[in-house]
Design a protein around this motif. Structure first.
Motif, PDB file in Angstrom:
ATOM      1  N   ALA A 268       0.832  -1.207   0.000  1.00  0.00           N
ATOM      2  CA  ALA A 268       0.000   0.000   0.000  1.00  0.00           C
ATOM      3  C   ALA A 268       0.867   1.258   0.000  1.00  0.00           C
ATOM      4  CB  ALA A 268      -0.923  -0.009   1.217  1.00  0.00           C
ATOM      5  N   HIS A 269       2.033   1.164   0.651  1.00  0.00           N
ATOM      6  CA  HIS A 269       2.995   2.281   0.672  1.00  0.00           C
ATOM      7  C   HIS A 269       4.378   1.701   0.410  1.00  0.00           C
ATOM      8  CE1 HIS A 269      -0.163   4.804   2.393  1.00  0.00           C
ATOM      9  NE2 HIS A 269      -0.374   3.848   3.294  1.00  0.00           N
ATOM     10  N   ASP A 270       5.195   2.440  -0.343  1.00  0.00           N
ATOM     11  CA  ASP A 270       6.542   1.971  -0.647  1.00  0.00           C
ATOM     12  C   ASP A 270       7.329   1.761   0.647  1.00  0.00           C
ATOM     13  OD1 ASP A 270       5.784   2.259  -3.243  1.00  0.00           O
ATOM     14  OD2 ASP A 270       6.958   4.073  -3.629  1.00  0.00           O
ATOM     15  N   ILE A 271       8.165   0.720   0.655  1.00  0.00           N
ATOM     16  CA  ILE A 271       8.947   0.371   1.842  1.00  0.00           C
ATOM     17  C   ILE A 271      10.422   0.546   1.527  1.00  0.00           C
ATOM     18  CG2 ILE A 271       9.579  -1.484   3.434  1.00  0.00           C
ATOM     19  CD1 ILE A 271       6.850  -2.698   2.982  1.00  0.00           C
ATOM     20  N   GLY A 272      11.129   1.276   2.396  1.00  0.00           N
ATOM     21  CA  GLY A 272      12.531   1.557   2.136  1.00  0.00           C
ATOM     22  C   GLY A 272      13.498   0.984   3.149  1.00  0.00           C
ATOM     23  N   GLY A 274      15.427  -1.561   5.755  1.00  0.00           N
ATOM     24  CA  GLY A 274      15.760  -2.970   5.795  1.00  0.00           C
ATOM     25  C   GLY A 274      14.867  -3.774   6.720  1.00  0.00           C
ATOM     26  N   PRO A 275      14.652  -3.345   7.982  1.00  0.00           N
ATOM     27  CA  PRO A 275      13.800  -4.120   8.889  1.00  0.00           C
ATOM     28  C   PRO A 275      12.378  -4.302   8.355  1.00  0.00           C
ATOM     29  CG  PRO A 275      15.118  -2.561  10.135  1.00  0.00           C
ATOM     30  CD  PRO A 275      15.338  -2.236   8.685  1.00  0.00           C
ATOM     31  N   ALA A 276      11.806  -3.255   7.750  1.00  0.00           N
ATOM     32  CA  ALA A 276      10.445  -3.369   7.216  1.00  0.00           C
ATOM     33  C   ALA A 276      10.399  -4.312   6.021  1.00  0.00           C
ATOM     34  CB  ALA A 276       9.928  -1.988   6.824  1.00  0.00           C
ATOM     35  N   LEU A 277      11.435  -4.300   5.195  1.00  0.00           N
ATOM     36  CA  LEU A 277      11.490  -5.210   4.051  1.00  0.00           C
ATOM     37  C   LEU A 277      11.635  -6.657   4.513  1.00  0.00           C
ATOM     38  CD1 LEU A 277      13.720  -3.126   1.621  1.00  0.00           C
ATOM     39  CD2 LEU A 277      11.346  -3.815   1.229  1.00  0.00           C
ATOM     40  N   ARG A 278      12.433  -6.870   5.554  1.00  0.00           N
ATOM     41  CA  ARG A 278      12.594  -8.234   6.073  1.00  0.00           C
ATOM     42  C   ARG A 278      11.282  -8.746   6.660  1.00  0.00           C
ATOM     43  NH1 ARG A 278      17.362  -5.670   8.228  1.00  0.00           N
ATOM     44  NH2 ARG A 278      19.176  -6.171   6.900  1.00  0.00           N
ATOM     45  N   GLU A 279      10.530  -7.863   7.324  1.00  0.00           N
ATOM     46  CA  GLU A 279       9.238  -8.262   7.879  1.00  0.00           C
ATOM     47  C   GLU A 279       8.263  -8.614   6.755  1.00  0.00           C
ATOM     48  OE1 GLU A 279       5.763  -6.545  10.879  1.00  0.00           O
ATOM     49  OE2 GLU A 279       7.649  -5.448  10.618  1.00  0.00           O
ATOM     50  N   ALA A 280       8.266  -7.802   5.696  1.00  0.00           N
ATOM     51  CA  ALA A 280       7.394  -8.091   4.555  1.00  0.00           C
ATOM     52  C   ALA A 280       7.786  -9.412   3.896  1.00  0.00           C
ATOM     53  CB  ALA A 280       7.470  -6.951   3.541  1.00  0.00           C
ATOM     54  N   LEU A 281       9.082  -9.656   3.818  1.00  0.00           N
ATOM     55  CA  LEU A 281       9.568 -10.901   3.230  1.00  0.00           C
ATOM     56  C   LEU A 281       9.071 -12.106   4.032  1.00  0.00           C
ATOM     57  CD1 LEU A 281      11.427 -12.345   1.151  1.00  0.00           C
ATOM     58  CD2 LEU A 281      13.258 -12.143   2.853  1.00  0.00           C
ATOM     59  N   ASP A 339      19.276  -9.311   1.735  1.00  0.00           N
ATOM     60  CA  ASP A 339      20.366  -8.592   2.400  1.00  0.00           C
ATOM     61  C   ASP A 339      21.474  -8.217   1.427  1.00  0.00           C
ATOM     62  OD1 ASP A 339      19.021  -8.725   4.779  1.00  0.00           O
ATOM     63  OD2 ASP A 339      20.214 -10.366   5.617  1.00  0.00           O
ATOM     64  N   ALA A 340      21.679  -9.048   0.395  1.00  0.00           N
ATOM     65  CA  ALA A 340      22.721  -8.738  -0.591  1.00  0.00           C
ATOM     66  C   ALA A 340      22.376  -7.510  -1.433  1.00  0.00           C
ATOM     67  CB  ALA A 340      22.934  -9.946  -1.504  1.00  0.00           C
ATOM     68  N   LEU A 341      21.086  -7.136  -1.468  1.00  0.00           N
ATOM     69  CA  LEU A 341      20.668  -5.963  -2.244  1.00  0.00           C
ATOM     70  C   LEU A 341      20.621  -4.685  -1.414  1.00  0.00           C
ATOM     71  CD1 LEU A 341      17.745  -7.576  -4.272  1.00  0.00           C
ATOM     72  CD2 LEU A 341      19.878  -6.688  -5.230  1.00  0.00           C
ATOM     73  N   LEU A 342      20.607  -4.837  -0.096  1.00  0.00           N
ATOM     74  CA  LEU A 342      20.486  -3.674   0.774  1.00  0.00           C
ATOM     75  C   LEU A 342      21.837  -2.983   0.962  1.00  0.00           C
ATOM     76  CD1 LEU A 342      18.098  -5.152   3.509  1.00  0.00           C
ATOM     77  CD2 LEU A 342      17.493  -3.674   1.578  1.00  0.00           C
ATOM     78  N   PRO A 343      21.836  -1.643   1.143  1.00  0.00           N
ATOM     79  CA  PRO A 343      20.673  -0.749   1.084  1.00  0.00           C
ATOM     80  C   PRO A 343      20.279  -0.440  -0.360  1.00  0.00           C
ATOM     81  CG  PRO A 343      22.645   0.516   1.510  1.00  0.00           C
ATOM     82  CD  PRO A 343      23.084  -0.925   1.471  1.00  0.00           C
ATOM     83  N   LEU A 344      19.012  -0.158  -0.566  1.00  0.00           N
ATOM     84  CA  LEU A 344      18.497   0.161  -1.902  1.00  0.00           C
ATOM     85  C   LEU A 344      18.422   1.671  -2.090  1.00  0.00           C
ATOM     86  CD1 LEU A 344      15.601  -2.447  -1.922  1.00  0.00           C
ATOM     87  CD2 LEU A 344      17.579  -2.480  -3.456  1.00  0.00           C
ATOM     88  N   ARG A 345      18.643   2.108  -3.315  1.00  0.00           N
ATOM     89  CA  ARG A 345      18.572   3.540  -3.602  1.00  0.00           C
ATOM     90  C   ARG A 345      17.138   4.043  -3.712  1.00  0.00           C
ATOM     91  NH1 ARG A 345      22.506   4.212  -8.683  1.00  0.00           N
ATOM     92  NH2 ARG A 345      21.518   2.220  -9.208  1.00  0.00           N
ATOM     93  N   GLN A 346      16.226   3.127  -4.010  1.00  0.00           N
ATOM     94  CA  GLN A 346      14.810   3.477  -4.127  1.00  0.00           C
ATOM     95  C   GLN A 346      13.995   2.557  -3.218  1.00  0.00           C
ATOM     96  OE1 GLN A 346      12.962   5.635  -6.061  1.00  0.00           O
ATOM     97  NE2 GLN A 346      14.724   6.665  -7.031  1.00  0.00           N
ATOM     98  N   PRO A 347      12.921   3.063  -2.635  1.00  0.00           N
ATOM     99  CA  PRO A 347      12.055   2.176  -1.850  1.00  0.00           C
ATOM    100  C   PRO A 347      11.366   1.162  -2.759  1.00  0.00           C
ATOM    101  CG  PRO A 347      11.034   4.330  -2.097  1.00  0.00           C
ATOM    102  CD  PRO A 347      12.423   4.452  -2.655  1.00  0.00           C
ATOM    103  N   VAL A 348      10.775   0.150  -2.141  1.00  0.00           N
ATOM    104  CA  VAL A 348      10.209  -0.985  -2.864  1.00  0.00           C
ATOM    105  C   VAL A 348       8.687  -0.902  -2.856  1.00  0.00           C
ATOM    106  CG1 VAL A 348       9.956  -3.507  -2.846  1.00  0.00           C
ATOM    107  CG2 VAL A 348      12.190  -2.453  -2.378  1.00  0.00           C
ATOM    108  N   ARG A 349       8.090  -1.102  -4.042  1.00  0.00           N
ATOM    109  CA  ARG A 349       6.627  -1.090  -4.143  1.00  0.00           C
ATOM    110  C   ARG A 349       6.059  -2.502  -4.272  1.00  0.00           C
ATOM    111  NH1 ARG A 349       3.873  -0.841  -8.894  1.00  0.00           N
ATOM    112  NH2 ARG A 349       2.633   0.882  -8.066  1.00  0.00           N
TER     113      ARG A 349
END
Length: 378
Positions: A268-272, A274-281, A339-349
């Motif tokens: 619903a909202h872009d995620i930028g 690392g902790p939030a991306l891991r939770e979504a994963l 983790d190999a992609l983090l940190p990302l330059r753009q948030p994830v949709r």
């Protein structure tokens, strides 16, 4: 220039020379949960969710008593518990489900060699040949349902029609423990009354996009010209155009190999972070692994997909020399890729996970049909 829509009679006439196929779609009723209720009498009549009750658990299946509260498969367990405070969580027993699935497929093979499994609990059957001379596709479906009940103690719903699309719709029409028959000439009329969310392959995002075009039902979809559908739905447009007319030319494919099992989620909202991306994963892992178990497969390659806010797609994959051992290893590999992609330059949709290089997937079906017994009535 697009041609006018085919009428139901015109669509039917396309098959008149060769005769209609007779397709049955069998779908077990709340399969995992029903097995648990069968094996544990204390669970009968109670709302049951198969899955983990932990904070990051996901519902793999829900009994009909739980569905009455809105509990559905792939729902986070915490949300399911809020919607149904009396919900009983039961850990999955996939070895048992696979064993029961083998019993069910043994029943199928007594009536046809043309079986296309979709998962442990559903399959298409082409009974056009009527190898036992029973004389009616509807009667074959009833016999199969009776045998499943006698052999497993479980109920199945069946759809009978002249193509796969309609048979699958029909099997869901009178659930649980029901049967629905859609005869030649009735397909278009049946489809036009249905909400488009009932169409196989049309997910929540597709429903939203159709609503923006004023499409709520099959009749609404049929009114949209093909060129407009292609503009909005790309490669799915031709399928939608035919489906709205009750047309599906696909044959039952008993030897069709499944290439992958996966799933993705648009946030619903872009995620930028690392902790939030891991939770979504972790949420996506639970959903995808439930699908892996339902399909009864194992695989060696794990793929992570990310789509960033600027619509760039990033994919990373890792292959093992053996099958992924289980959900925990699947999760660990996914997290390593992330983790190999983090940190990302753009948030994830959008984020997705896939298991591929599969082996297994249920009992193999015989690919050739026996000698036919003439045209089989519905």
């Amino acid at each position: 220039m697009e041609h006018p829509a085919e009428s139901a009679s015109e669509a039917a006439s396309d098959f008149a020379g060769a005769g209609f196929r007779k397709i049955i779609h069998i779908d077990m009723d709340a399969f995992y949960a029903s097995v648990e209720q069968r094996d544990n009498p204390a669970l009968r009549g109670r709302p049951v969710a198969v899955g983990g009750a932990a904070a990051r658990g996901v519902v793999a299946a829900a009994s009909y008593e739980a569905r009455a509260f809105g509990v559905r498969s792939a729902m986070p367990s915490t949300r399911a518990a809020r919607q149904c405070p009396d919900l009983v969580f039961v850990p999955p027993r996939f070895d048992v489900y696979r064993a029961v699935s083998r019993q069910i497929h043994a029943v199928f093979r007594d009536y046809t060699a043309l079986i296309e499994p979709l998962s442990l609990d559903e399959a298409y059957l082409d009974v056009t040949a009527d190898q036992r001379g029973i004389g009616s596709a509807t009667r074959i479906a009833e016999l199969i349902r009776g045998r499943i009940r006698a052999d497993t103690g479980l109920t199945a719903s069946a759809g009978v029609s002249y193509n796969k699309f309609l048979a699958k719709l029909a099997s869901d029409q009178n659930k649980p423990d029901g049967i629905c028959v859609i005869r030649p000439g009735d397909g278009a009329a049946f489809v036009e009354r249905l909400p488009v969310k009932r169409f196989h392959g049309v997910g929540p995002r597709g429903v939203e996009r159709m609503a923006a075009l004023g499409v709520q039902t099959g009749a609404d979809l049929r009114a949209i010209p093909l060129d407009i559908l292609r503009r909005h739905f790309g490669s799915q447009a031709d399928y939608l155009y035919r489906a709205a007319r009750g047309i599906d030319l696909r044959a039952v494919e008993p030897d069709r190999p499944r290439k992958s099992v996966g799933g993705e989620r648009t946030f619903a909202h872009d995620i930028g972070s690392g902790p939030a991306l891991r939770e979504a994963l972790a949420d996506i892992v639970g959903i995808v692994w439930a699908r892996v178990e339902k399909a009864g497969v194992r695989g060696r390659t794990v793929t992570l997909k990310l789509r960033t806010a600027d619509f760039q797609t990033l994919t990373r994959a890792r292959s093992l020399h053996r099958a992924v051992a289980g959900e925990q290893e699947f999760a660990d590999l996914g997290r390593e890729l992330l983790d190999a992609l983090l940190p990302l330059r753009q948030p994830v949709r959008l984020m997705g996970m896939t298991l591929s290089a599969l082996d297994g997937g249920g009992d193999p079906a015989i690919a050739s049909a026996p000698e036919g017994q003439g045209s089989l009535p519905f």
